[in-house]
Design a protein around this motif. Structure first.
Motif, short mmCIF file in Angstrom:
data_model
loop_
_atom_site.label_atom_id
_atom_site.label_comp_id
_atom_site.label_asym_id
_atom_site.label_seq_id
_atom_site.Cartn_x
_atom_site.Cartn_y
_atom_site.Cartn_z
N UNK A 272 -15.59 -1.26 52.87
CA UNK A 272 -15.36 -2.25 51.81
C UNK A 272 -16.58 -2.37 50.90
N UNK A 273 -17.77 -2.31 51.50
CA UNK A 273 -19.01 -2.52 50.76
C UNK A 273 -19.64 -1.22 50.25
N UNK B 235 -6.28 10.08 39.76
CA UNK B 235 -6.18 8.91 40.62
C UNK B 235 -7.24 8.90 41.72
N UNK B 236 -7.90 10.02 41.92
CA UNK B 236 -8.87 10.14 43.00
C UNK B 236 -10.30 10.11 42.50
N UNK B 237 -10.47 10.18 41.17
CA UNK B 237 -11.81 10.19 40.59
C UNK B 237 -12.03 8.93 39.78
N UNK B 238 -13.29 8.66 39.50
CA UNK B 238 -13.61 7.47 38.72
C UNK B 238 -14.05 6.32 39.61
N UNK B 239 -14.96 5.52 39.10
CA UNK B 239 -15.54 4.45 39.91
C UNK B 239 -14.50 3.41 40.31
N UNK B 240 -13.65 3.01 39.38
CA UNK B 240 -12.68 1.97 39.69
C UNK B 240 -11.71 2.43 40.77
N UNK B 241 -11.21 3.67 40.65
CA UNK B 241 -10.27 4.19 41.65
C UNK B 241 -10.93 4.30 43.01
N UNK B 242 -12.18 4.78 43.03
CA UNK B 242 -12.86 4.94 44.32
C UNK B 242 -13.13 3.59 44.97
N UNK B 243 -13.53 2.59 44.18
CA UNK B 243 -13.79 1.28 44.75
C UNK B 243 -12.51 0.66 45.30
N UNK B 244 -11.39 0.90 44.62
CA UNK B 244 -10.11 0.39 45.12
C UNK B 244 -9.77 1.05 46.46
N UNK B 245 -10.01 2.38 46.56
CA UNK B 245 -9.76 3.07 47.82
C UNK B 245 -10.65 2.51 48.91
N UNK B 246 -11.91 2.23 48.59
CA UNK B 246 -12.82 1.67 49.58
C UNK B 246 -12.32 0.33 50.10
N UNK C 95 -9.18 -0.76 50.12
CA UNK C 95 -7.97 -0.57 50.94
C UNK C 95 -8.34 -0.02 52.31
N UNK C 96 -9.20 1.01 52.32
CA UNK C 96 -9.63 1.61 53.58
C UNK C 96 -10.30 0.57 54.47
N UNK C 97 -11.21 -0.21 53.89
CA UNK C 97 -11.90 -1.24 54.65
C UNK C 97 -10.94 -2.26 55.24
N UNK C 98 -9.98 -2.70 54.44
CA UNK C 98 -9.02 -3.69 54.90
C UNK C 98 -8.18 -3.16 56.06
N UNK C 99 -7.73 -1.90 55.95
CA UNK C 99 -6.90 -1.31 57.00
C UNK C 99 -7.70 -1.17 58.30
N UNK C 100 -8.95 -0.72 58.20
CA UNK C 100 -9.77 -0.54 59.40
C UNK C 100 -10.06 -1.88 60.08
N UNK C 101 -10.38 -2.89 59.29
CA UNK C 101 -10.64 -4.21 59.87
C UNK C 101 -9.37 -4.75 60.55
N UNK C 102 -8.24 -4.64 59.86
CA UNK C 102 -6.98 -5.12 60.44
C UNK C 102 -6.63 -4.35 61.71
N UNK C 103 -6.86 -3.03 61.69
CA UNK C 103 -6.56 -2.22 62.87
C UNK C 103 -7.45 -2.62 64.04
N UNK C 104 -8.74 -2.80 63.78
CA UNK C 104 -9.65 -3.18 64.84
C UNK C 104 -9.29 -4.52 65.44
N UNK C 105 -8.99 -5.51 64.61
CA UNK C 105 -8.62 -6.84 65.10
C UNK C 105 -7.30 -6.78 65.87
#
Length: 208
Positions: free
Chosen positions: A91-92, A178-189, A191-201
């Protein structure tokens, strides 16, 4: 392991694989610059590295889970906590330029160089082994030997990961915007962070 547990592993693996990371970013860059064949050559390198990781995980996790016995759930809780930590880190995470290195941008890159770079990008990621060590035990049933279960999970992970990465590689030209650019990459980060946190919990709660 039960069918429900195995299907849960496939679903979790697919979700993780379709969230682009360094490997997918590299394969897309290869496809954009040199076409699908170059991307598939890079994919061969990243898949080889994934196989190396799977061998290392199997060699270390199977005996560890067998030795821990009733304490294996404690290891799984530690793994769930690590997934949460990875999610927060994702996420960060700051923006990273997805372009190929300067030596690759100057012109055609040989198949050998594409393969070697794909292998190195994947195999030298220190987070990968730790992630696999935290992720796989969550889907190992205590009612059966860990070794055969881990082997099935490893093979499944390689197959799903290769098919997912290969799809991105072949569709590189269309997916690139859709895979390049700062905004797209930050959005992926995010989403990835949210899924990992939810999965761990979620996995931690199922152990209670």
């Amino acid at each position: 392991m039960s069918l429900d547990l195995y299907l849960g592993f496939i679903a979790a693996t697919l979700i993780l694989c379709v969230m682009p990371g360094p490997v997918v970013t590299y394969l897309v860059a290869c496809g954009i610059r040199q076409g699908p064949r170059a991307a598939l050559t890079g994919l061969a390198g990243t898949t080889t590295a994934l196989l190396v990781h799977m061998v290392l995980v199997l060699a270390g996790l199977a005996p560890l889970l067998a030795a821990l016995g009733p304490w294996a759930d404690a290891l799984k809780l530690i793994g769930a906590a690590y997934l949460v930590w990875l999610g927060i880190a994702a996420w960060r995470a700051p923006y990273e330029d997805p372009e190929l290195p300067s030596e690759a941008r100057r012109g055609h890159t040989s198949a050998g160089a594409l393969y070697r770079r794909g292998f190195l990008i994947s195999v030298t990621n220190p987070k990968s082994l730790a992630f696999y060590a935290a992720f796989f035990p969550q889907f190992v049933s205590a009612a059966a030997p860990a070794g055969p279960q881990l082997l099935v999970l490893a093979v499944t992970f390689v197959v799903v990961g290769t098919l997912s990465d290969g799809s991105f590689a072949l569709a590189a030209g269309k997916l690139a915007p859709y895979l390049k650019g700062e905004r797209a990459q930050m959005l992926r980060n995010r989403i990835t962070g949210s899924v990992l946190v939810a999965a761990g919990i979620g996995l931690a709660l199922t152990r209670r």
